[in-house]
Write an enzyme that holds these catalytic residues in place. Structure first.
Site, PDB file in Angstrom:
ATOM      1  N   ASP A 322      -8.535 138.930 -45.939  1.00  0.00           N
ATOM      2  CA  ASP A 322      -9.812 139.378 -45.371  1.00  0.00           C
ATOM      3  C   ASP A 322     -10.968 138.450 -45.733  1.00  0.00           C
ATOM      4  OD1 ASP A 322      -8.518 141.595 -44.385  1.00  0.00           O
ATOM      5  OD2 ASP A 322      -9.815 143.072 -45.352  1.00  0.00           O
ATOM      6  N   ALA A 330      -3.694 143.682 -42.879  1.00  0.00           N
ATOM      7  CA  ALA A 330      -2.843 143.458 -44.052  1.00  0.00           C
ATOM      8  C   ALA A 330      -1.749 142.433 -43.755  1.00  0.00           C
ATOM      9  CB  ALA A 330      -2.229 144.787 -44.478  1.00  0.00           C
ATOM     10  N   HIS A 454      18.958 154.193 -23.456  1.00  0.00           N
ATOM     11  CA  HIS A 454      18.399 155.365 -22.772  1.00  0.00           C
ATOM     12  C   HIS A 454      18.789 156.621 -23.528  1.00  0.00           C
ATOM     13  CE1 HIS A 454      17.115 158.033 -19.572  1.00  0.00           C
ATOM     14  NE2 HIS A 454      18.285 158.646 -19.676  1.00  0.00           N
TER      15      HIS A 454
HETATM   16  P1  FAD Z   1      -7.810 143.496 -50.382  1.00  0.00           P
HETATM   17  O1  FAD Z   1      -6.725 144.424 -49.992  1.00  0.00           O
HETATM   18  O2  FAD Z   1      -9.207 143.946 -50.217  1.00  0.00           O
HETATM   19  O3  FAD Z   1      -7.549 143.105 -51.899  1.00  0.00           O
HETATM   20  C1  FAD Z   1      -8.390 142.271 -52.617  1.00  0.00           C
HETATM   21  C2  FAD Z   1      -8.198 142.554 -54.097  1.00  0.00           C
HETATM   22  O4  FAD Z   1      -8.901 141.566 -54.842  1.00  0.00           O
HETATM   23  C3  FAD Z   1      -8.760 143.907 -54.538  1.00  0.00           C
HETATM   24  O5  FAD Z   1      -7.851 144.567 -55.376  1.00  0.00           O
HETATM   25  C4  FAD Z   1     -10.046 143.526 -55.292  1.00  0.00           C
HETATM   26  O6  FAD Z   1     -10.395 144.487 -56.279  1.00  0.00           O
HETATM   27  C5  FAD Z   1      -9.610 142.198 -55.909  1.00  0.00           C
HETATM   28  N1  FAD Z   1     -10.722 141.314 -56.287  1.00  0.00           N
HETATM   29  C6  FAD Z   1     -11.813 140.974 -55.564  1.00  0.00           C
HETATM   30  N2  FAD Z   1     -12.576 140.074 -56.230  1.00  0.00           N
HETATM   31  C7  FAD Z   1     -11.944 139.849 -57.401  1.00  0.00           C
HETATM   32  C8  FAD Z   1     -12.230 139.015 -58.527  1.00  0.00           C
HETATM   33  N3  FAD Z   1     -13.300 138.220 -58.562  1.00  0.00           N
HETATM   34  N4  FAD Z   1     -11.369 139.044 -59.578  1.00  0.00           N
HETATM   35  C9  FAD Z   1     -10.266 139.846 -59.557  1.00  0.00           C
HETATM   36  N5  FAD Z   1      -9.953 140.636 -58.514  1.00  0.00           N
HETATM   37  C10 FAD Z   1     -10.772 140.632 -57.456  1.00  0.00           C
HETATM   38  N6  FAD Z   1      -4.800 146.818 -42.060  1.00  0.00           N
HETATM   39  C11 FAD Z   1      -3.607 146.899 -41.423  1.00  0.00           C
HETATM   40  O7  FAD Z   1      -2.994 145.868 -41.161  1.00  0.00           O
HETATM   41  N7  FAD Z   1      -3.084 148.100 -41.057  1.00  0.00           N
HETATM   42  C12 FAD Z   1      -3.713 149.260 -41.308  1.00  0.00           C
HETATM   43  O8  FAD Z   1      -3.205 150.328 -40.969  1.00  0.00           O
HETATM   44  C13 FAD Z   1      -4.955 149.218 -41.982  1.00  0.00           C
HETATM   45  N8  FAD Z   1      -5.614 150.348 -42.262  1.00  0.00           N
HETATM   46  C14 FAD Z   1      -6.803 150.288 -42.947  1.00  0.00           C
HETATM   47  C15 FAD Z   1      -7.472 151.469 -43.191  1.00  0.00           C
HETATM   48  C16 FAD Z   1      -8.677 151.450 -43.864  1.00  0.00           C
HETATM   49  C17 FAD Z   1      -9.390 152.738 -44.136  1.00  0.00           C
HETATM   50  C18 FAD Z   1      -9.208 150.204 -44.311  1.00  0.00           C
HETATM   51  C19 FAD Z   1     -10.496 150.166 -45.091  1.00  0.00           C
HETATM   52  C20 FAD Z   1      -8.557 149.026 -44.059  1.00  0.00           C
HETATM   53  C21 FAD Z   1      -7.335 149.056 -43.358  1.00  0.00           C
HETATM   54  N9  FAD Z   1      -6.647 147.886 -43.039  1.00  0.00           N
HETATM   55  C22 FAD Z   1      -5.476 147.950 -42.357  1.00  0.00           C
HETATM   56  C23 FAD Z   1      -7.156 146.565 -43.430  1.00  0.00           C
HETATM   57  C24 FAD Z   1      -6.433 146.105 -44.709  1.00  0.00           C
HETATM   58  O9  FAD Z   1      -6.613 147.072 -45.721  1.00  0.00           O
HETATM   59  C25 FAD Z   1      -6.982 144.764 -45.146  1.00  0.00           C
HETATM   60  O10 FAD Z   1      -6.874 143.844 -44.085  1.00  0.00           O
HETATM   61  C26 FAD Z   1      -6.192 144.245 -46.330  1.00  0.00           C
HETATM   62  O11 FAD Z   1      -6.255 145.127 -47.429  1.00  0.00           O
HETATM   63  C27 FAD Z   1      -6.733 142.861 -46.762  1.00  0.00           C
HETATM   64  O12 FAD Z   1      -5.944 142.389 -47.787  1.00  0.00           O
HETATM   65  P2  FAD Z   1      -6.509 141.352 -48.866  1.00  0.00           P
HETATM   66  O13 FAD Z   1      -5.388 141.151 -49.819  1.00  0.00           O
HETATM   67  O14 FAD Z   1      -7.114 140.211 -48.185  1.00  0.00           O
HETATM   68  O15 FAD Z   1      -7.699 142.106 -49.597  1.00  0.00           O
END
Ligand code: FAD
Ligand code: NAI
Length: 475
Positions: A322, A330, A454
């Site tokens: 993200d 995800a 089917h």
């Molecule tokens: P994140 O999951 O946000 O993880 C980042 C991590 O880094 C966190 O644990 C944070 O605490 C940690 N962090 C940040 N900065 C630091 C730092 N400086 N030091 C140490 N740790 C740090 N996507 C889908 O594909 N399907 C779905 O059904 C879906 N449903 C969703 C429903 C909701 C309500 C929401 C809010 C989102 C949903 N998403 C879904 C989107 C999905 O959650 C995100 O795209 C995904 O979590 C992004 O993954 P990431 O690893 O980039 O970041």
């Protein structure tokens, strides 16, 4: 004293934890640093997705769909259930238990793959032959880490509406909206996007009167227009109220309710809500990382600037998920994690951004891959289309889920599939056949000539593909 690794991954969401596991599988000495804590202060891996995103939202979707089915669908089957009761505490406890199981599962995977796991907040503390990171732990202690390669996977946080601060009491973001202790009678949702639609639907099914506000007139702009129009019809019929093109003149958060005054095409209105969800998008999380101090470039939207291989402006520093451009999904982050791990290990990691599936977990679900019809028109691409309604599919009747359709868009000359759009039962599962087809460069004719079992919902994809050449059988 600092510990040295081949790779340090910052963030253990679906992007970071997958990258860390793949690095370790490839023989790289890897640490994953994450600062997430649950409500009780216990460190929990999995980031937004496992803790307050994909997983808990889908758990509540399932619970609320069961509640709705038992009341509204079962009678048609000749099944009468009396005295149906809702126990929100049990529903929320089930959700938490699933979250605990899955987040604990990542710790197990880390141990199995020998990924070192450090809890705390990481920041860049210097460069050179090795990158230097400082990790502040909850007790204030500092841990120093050095690594040849860094993968930043710090995710995103909810975008704020400046005039209405989220307190996760009366005004909530996704965290609060997944944890209401009772069903709000009147629920307002600012933002009729993916989160607004999914969580608004959950609480409507559980009995809330839900109004969704959107600044723009266009509903779900990234969805194929025909599907979005069908979705708006279906969701309005289900009882969701939409106020599109809403301009707020005041939003007052009181002790007992939130009072909203607005103007939209229906005129002015004064509305009151017990709870208000703010779901107006998410922003990349770069706060406190101190990337600027080592020269980490951000793009004009605040995302970490990366090339097509997730390489940042710094040597041996990558960013995924993200916190970089592209859909906030995800599975997109996880695939970037795998690709970057393989690039670091000298392999040819790659993500095909053209075939990333999207799913909106409403009921019925919406899913798509590839281009929308409106995008093809704007690009001037000649195409043919085939559509097939679930109302003509036997399995959909058995499931009592006949709303929606499948649409296949294929190039007018080559017949190559350019996009597939589904609104209907299990669209989230059905779309994967379209993803595989597009990855393999399939034509609509290829799908039309493949035997589909089917009676299955997948026959609707088959029929829509047949429809491209105007030879559907069952319509
Ligand atoms: P994140 O999951 O946000 O993880 C980042 C991590 O880094 C966190 O644990 C944070 O605490 C940690 N962090 C940040 N900065 C630091 C730092 N400086 N030091 C140490 N740790 C740090 N996507 C889908 O594909 N399907 C779905 O059904 C879906 N449903 C969703 C429903 C909701 C309500 C929401 C809010 C989102 C949903 N998403 C879904 C989107 C999905 O959650 C995100 O795209 C995904 O979590 C992004 O993954 P990431 O690893 O980039 O970041
Ligand atoms: P979104 O971008 O999907 O929707 C935001 C909505 O808010 C849009 O309709 C927009 O027009 C509206 N909006 C923006 N500013 C506004 C304002 N000031 N007033 C009124 N309306 C306003 O964002 P959302 O729902 O917050 O979700 C964030 C992201 O999380 C999604 O884009 C998606 O990437 C991810 N996500 C994915 C899910 C999935 O894959 N099923 C589920 C939930 C979230």
């Amino acid at each position: 004293m600092s510990v040295t690794y081949d790779v340090a991954v910052i963030g253990a969401g679906p992007a970071g934890y997958v990258a860390a596991i793949r690095c370790a599988q490839l023989g790289l000495n890897t640490v994953c640093i994450d600062d997430w804590k649950n409500g009780e202060g216990k460190p929990r891996l999995g980031g937004t997705c496992l803790n307050v995103g994909c997983i808990p939202s889908k758990v509540l979707l399932e619970s609320s769909e069961n509640y709705e089915r038992i009341q509204h669908n079962f009678p048609a089957h000749g099944i009468t259930v009396e005295g149906v009761k809702l126990d929100i505490a049990t529903m929320l406890a089930r959700k938490e238990k699933i979250v605990d199981t899955l987040t604990d599962g990542i710790s197990v995977l880390f141990r199995k793959n020998k990924v070192a796991s450090v809890h705390g907040r990481a920041r860049f503390a210097g460069g050179g032959a090795l990158w230097k990171l400082e990790v502040t732990q909850p007790d204030g202690d500092m841990q120093r880490i050095e690594a040849k390669h860094v993968i930043v996977a710090t995710g995103s946080t909810p975008r704020q509406l400046p005039q209405v601060p989220v307190d996760n009491g009366r005004v909530v973001d996704n965290v609060g909206a997944l944890a209401f202790k009772e069903v709000p009678k009147r629920l307002g949702v600012i933002g009729a996007g993916v989160i607004g639609m999914e969580l608004g639907s959950v609480w409507r099914r559980l009995g809330a009167d839900v109004t969704l506000f959107q600044a723009h007139e266009i509903f779900l702009p990234s969805v194929d227009e025909q599907v979005a129009a069908e979705a708006l019809r279906i969701f309005s019929r289900q009882g969701l109220t939409f106020r599109r093109g809403a301009k707020f003149s005041s939003i007052k958060v009181g002790k007992k309710e939130v009072a909203i005054e607005l103007e939209d095409k229906d005129g002015t209105a004064k509305l009151q809500f017990d709870k208000l969800i703010i779901a107006i998008g998410r922003v990349p999380n770069t706060a406190g990382l101190d990337g600027d101090k080592v020269g980490l470039k951000l793009d004009e939207n605040g995302y970490i600037d990366v090339d097509e291989h997730c390489r940042t402006s710094l040597p041996n520093v990558y960013a995924i998920g993200d916190v970089v451009r592209g859909p906030m999904l995800a599975h997109k982050g996880s695939e970037e994690g795998v690709a970057v791990a393989e690039l670091i290990a000298g392999q040819a990691g790659h993500v095909n951004y053209d075939t990333i599936p999207w799913v909106i977990y409403t009921s019925p679900e919406i899913a798509w891959v590839g281009q929308t019809e409106q995008a093809l028109k704007v690009a001037g691409v000649e195409y043919r289309k085939g559509t097939f309604p679930f109302s003509a599919n036997g399995r959909a009747h058995a499931l009592q889920e006949t709303a929606g359709m499948v649409k296949v868009l294929a190039h007018a000359k080559t017949d190559r599939i350019l996009g597939v759009h589904i609104i209907g039962p299990f669209a989230s599962e059905l779309i994967q056949e379209a993803v595989v087809a597009m990855e393999f460069g399939a034509s609509s004719e290829d799908i039309a000539r493949i035997v589909h079992a089917h009676p299955t919902l997948s026959e609707s994809f088959h029929e829509a593909a047949l429809g491209v050449a105007k030879r559907s059988i069952h319509i």
